[in-house]
Motif scaffolding. Structure first.
Motif, PDB file in Angstrom:
ATOM      1  N   HIS A 183       0.863  -1.180   0.000  1.00  0.00           N
ATOM      2  CA  HIS A 183       0.000   0.000   0.000  1.00  0.00           C
ATOM      3  C   HIS A 183       0.908   1.240   0.000  1.00  0.00           C
ATOM      4  CE1 HIS A 183      -2.187  -3.204   2.090  1.00  0.00           C
ATOM      5  NE2 HIS A 183      -3.319  -2.583   1.820  1.00  0.00           N
ATOM      6  N   GLY A 184       0.527   2.252  -0.741  1.00  0.00           N
ATOM      7  CA  GLY A 184       1.286   3.501  -0.694  1.00  0.00           C
ATOM      8  C   GLY A 184       1.363   4.055   0.718  1.00  0.00           C
ATOM      9  N   TYR A 185       0.243   3.954   1.441  1.00  0.00           N
ATOM     10  CA  TYR A 185       0.232   4.480   2.804  1.00  0.00           C
ATOM     11  C   TYR A 185       1.056   3.624   3.762  1.00  0.00           C
ATOM     12  CZ  TYR A 185      -3.147   7.990   1.410  1.00  0.00           C
ATOM     13  OH  TYR A 185      -3.756   9.052   0.799  1.00  0.00           O
ATOM     14  N   LEU A 186       1.250   2.372   3.445  1.00  0.00           N
ATOM     15  CA  LEU A 186       2.172   1.544   4.240  1.00  0.00           C
ATOM     16  C   LEU A 186       3.575   2.118   4.123  1.00  0.00           C
ATOM     17  CD1 LEU A 186       3.412  -0.865   5.749  1.00  0.00           C
ATOM     18  CD2 LEU A 186       3.135  -2.212   3.683  1.00  0.00           C
ATOM     19  N   ILE A 211       2.652  15.943   6.269  1.00  0.00           N
ATOM     20  CA  ILE A 211       3.314  15.522   5.036  1.00  0.00           C
ATOM     21  C   ILE A 211       2.820  16.448   3.928  1.00  0.00           C
ATOM     22  CG2 ILE A 211       3.718  13.130   5.712  1.00  0.00           C
ATOM     23  CD1 ILE A 211       1.266  12.319   4.134  1.00  0.00           C
ATOM     24  N   GLU A 212       3.733  16.785   3.018  1.00  0.00           N
ATOM     25  CA  GLU A 212       3.420  17.755   1.979  1.00  0.00           C
ATOM     26  C   GLU A 212       4.001  17.303   0.641  1.00  0.00           C
ATOM     27  OE1 GLU A 212       3.910  21.677   4.869  1.00  0.00           O
ATOM     28  OE2 GLU A 212       5.593  21.063   3.610  1.00  0.00           O
ATOM     29  N   HIS A 213       3.228  17.530  -0.392  1.00  0.00           N
ATOM     30  CA  HIS A 213       3.705  17.374  -1.773  1.00  0.00           C
ATOM     31  C   HIS A 213       4.217  15.977  -2.095  1.00  0.00           C
ATOM     32  CE1 HIS A 213       3.287  21.685  -1.760  1.00  0.00           C
ATOM     33  NE2 HIS A 213       4.186  21.789  -0.800  1.00  0.00           N
ATOM     34  N   PHE A 214       3.598  14.947  -1.537  1.00  0.00           N
ATOM     35  CA  PHE A 214       4.043  13.583  -1.824  1.00  0.00           C
ATOM     36  C   PHE A 214       3.492  13.111  -3.152  1.00  0.00           C
ATOM     37  CE2 PHE A 214       5.774  13.252   2.329  1.00  0.00           C
ATOM     38  CZ  PHE A 214       6.708  12.238   2.236  1.00  0.00           C
ATOM     39  N   ARG A 215       4.353  12.436  -3.900  1.00  0.00           N
ATOM     40  CA  ARG A 215       3.970  11.826  -5.167  1.00  0.00           C
ATOM     41  C   ARG A 215       4.547  10.424  -5.193  1.00  0.00           C
ATOM     42  NH1 ARG A 215       1.113  15.454  -4.838  1.00  0.00           N
ATOM     43  NH2 ARG A 215       0.892  17.259  -6.181  1.00  0.00           N
ATOM     44  N   LYS A 238      10.544  23.604  14.057  1.00  0.00           N
ATOM     45  CA  LYS A 238       9.803  23.003  12.944  1.00  0.00           C
ATOM     46  C   LYS A 238      10.801  22.713  11.827  1.00  0.00           C
ATOM     47  CE  LYS A 238       6.254  23.945   9.495  1.00  0.00           C
ATOM     48  NZ  LYS A 238       5.383  24.996   8.925  1.00  0.00           N
ATOM     49  N   VAL A 239      10.886  21.434  11.440  1.00  0.00           N
ATOM     50  CA  VAL A 239      11.779  21.057  10.351  1.00  0.00           C
ATOM     51  C   VAL A 239      10.974  20.432   9.226  1.00  0.00           C
ATOM     52  CG1 VAL A 239      13.785  20.718  11.853  1.00  0.00           C
ATOM     53  CG2 VAL A 239      12.336  18.781  11.304  1.00  0.00           C
ATOM     54  N   VAL A 240      11.405  20.728   8.019  1.00  0.00           N
ATOM     55  CA  VAL A 240      10.846  20.096   6.829  1.00  0.00           C
ATOM     56  C   VAL A 240      11.953  19.253   6.218  1.00  0.00           C
ATOM     57  CG1 VAL A 240       9.788  20.430   4.564  1.00  0.00           C
ATOM     58  CG2 VAL A 240       9.227  21.993   6.451  1.00  0.00           C
ATOM     59  N   ILE A 241      11.676  17.964   6.123  1.00  0.00           N
ATOM     60  CA  ILE A 241      12.635  17.006   5.591  1.00  0.00           C
ATOM     61  C   ILE A 241      12.160  16.532   4.222  1.00  0.00           C
ATOM     62  CG2 ILE A 241      13.740  14.752   5.952  1.00  0.00           C
ATOM     63  CD1 ILE A 241      14.477  16.796   8.130  1.00  0.00           C
ATOM     64  N   GLU A 242      13.005  16.677   3.227  1.00  0.00           N
ATOM     65  CA  GLU A 242      12.694  16.082   1.926  1.00  0.00           C
ATOM     66  C   GLU A 242      12.939  14.581   2.045  1.00  0.00           C
ATOM     67  OE1 GLU A 242      15.446  16.125  -1.646  1.00  0.00           O
ATOM     68  OE2 GLU A 242      13.904  17.590  -2.240  1.00  0.00           O
ATOM     69  N   ALA A 243      11.908  13.810   1.772  1.00  0.00           N
ATOM     70  CA  ALA A 243      11.972  12.352   1.915  1.00  0.00           C
ATOM     71  C   ALA A 243      11.872  11.705   0.546  1.00  0.00           C
ATOM     72  CB  ALA A 243      10.832  11.863   2.804  1.00  0.00           C
ATOM     73  N   ILE A 244      12.823  10.850   0.260  1.00  0.00           N
ATOM     74  CA  ILE A 244      12.822  10.080  -0.985  1.00  0.00           C
ATOM     75  C   ILE A 244      12.925   8.616  -0.598  1.00  0.00           C
ATOM     76  CG2 ILE A 244      14.036   9.599  -3.147  1.00  0.00           C
ATOM     77  CD1 ILE A 244      15.124  12.501  -2.983  1.00  0.00           C
ATOM     78  N   LEU A 245      11.932   7.821  -1.017  1.00  0.00           N
ATOM     79  CA  LEU A 245      11.965   6.396  -0.731  1.00  0.00           C
ATOM     80  C   LEU A 245      12.486   5.675  -1.970  1.00  0.00           C
ATOM     81  CD1 LEU A 245      11.257   4.455   1.634  1.00  0.00           C
ATOM     82  CD2 LEU A 245       9.248   3.828   0.282  1.00  0.00           C
ATOM     83  N   THR A 284       8.442  10.718  -3.449  1.00  0.00           N
ATOM     84  CA  THR A 284       9.186  11.897  -3.007  1.00  0.00           C
ATOM     85  C   THR A 284       8.183  12.838  -2.349  1.00  0.00           C
ATOM     86  OG1 THR A 284       8.879  13.035  -5.116  1.00  0.00           O
ATOM     87  CG2 THR A 284      10.892  11.741  -4.867  1.00  0.00           C
ATOM     88  N   GLY A 285       8.635  13.584  -1.397  1.00  0.00           N
ATOM     89  CA  GLY A 285       7.777  14.559  -0.724  1.00  0.00           C
ATOM     90  C   GLY A 285       8.470  15.125   0.489  1.00  0.00           C
ATOM     91  N   ASN A 286       7.724  15.915   1.232  1.00  0.00           N
ATOM     92  CA  ASN A 286       8.256  16.552   2.435  1.00  0.00           C
ATOM     93  C   ASN A 286       7.505  16.065   3.657  1.00  0.00           C
ATOM     94  OD1 ASN A 286       9.956  18.177   0.844  1.00  0.00           O
ATOM     95  ND2 ASN A 286       8.336  19.679   0.574  1.00  0.00           N
ATOM     96  N   VAL A 287       8.252  15.772   4.692  1.00  0.00           N
ATOM     97  CA  VAL A 287       7.666  15.410   5.981  1.00  0.00           C
ATOM     98  C   VAL A 287       8.048  16.507   6.973  1.00  0.00           C
ATOM     99  CG1 VAL A 287       9.613  13.921   6.624  1.00  0.00           C
ATOM    100  CG2 VAL A 287       7.399  13.560   7.666  1.00  0.00           C
TER     101      VAL A 287
END
Length: 152
Positions: free
Chosen positions: A63-66, A92-96, A124-131, A142-145
């Motif tokens: 699942h994407g949410y998993l 979470i922001e801007h996830f694709r 407050k931190v914004v982390i760019e997350a790439i799986l 990709t997106g921001n957490v």
């Protein structure tokens, strides 16, 4: 592993890559447990036989949410944020989603500090997350957490 003890230490990493988690294998058992927890039993996730015969990927997929729900677990392998009263998963922001994660795939989180602000004592931190998926050119997402940290 990156160790962060304060706002000032965290801020030194602004705009920089923070690191990568360990590789994590997505098993069918984990997919099935997530399906049970969320009541999302779509066959593409849980019916191995049908997915192999009729599915577009010839296997079940996570699942994407998993994969999103693993961010806190994987993030803790990248950074050890210490001296905290509290930490909050804020958003979470801007996830694709770019690529499905097939069962038994290995995934890894890569993180970069995009922004950091002091909100009257709360960081407050914004982390760019790439799986990343092992042996795939496109990331799973990709997106921001966004995390909030209240340092002591």
């Amino acid at each position: 592993m990156l160790v962060i003890n304060s706002f000032e230490e965290f801020k030194l990493h602004l705009g920089k890559e923070l690191g990568c988690s360990n590789w994590h294998t997505i098993s069918q058992e984990q997919i099935n447990k997530f399906a049970a927890a969320t009541l999302d039993y779509q066959w593409i996730h849980t019916d191995e036989e049908k997915a192999e015969k009729e599915g577009p990927f010839k296997a079940t997929i996570a699942h994407g949410y998993l994969t999103l729900s693993l961010i806190p677990y994987l993030w803790k392998q990248i950074a050890d944020v210490r001296n905290l009263k509290m930490e909050i998963n804020y958003g979470i922001e801007h996830f694709r989603f770019g690529e499905p994660v097939l069962v038994n795939s290995e995934i890894q989180l890569r993180a970069k500090l995009k922004s950091i602000v002091d909100l009257r004592g709360i960081t407050k931190v914004v982390i760019e997350a790439i799986l990343v998926i092992r042996n795939q050119t496109k990331p799973a997402y990709t997106g921001n957490v966004v995390f909030l940290y209240h340092f002591v």
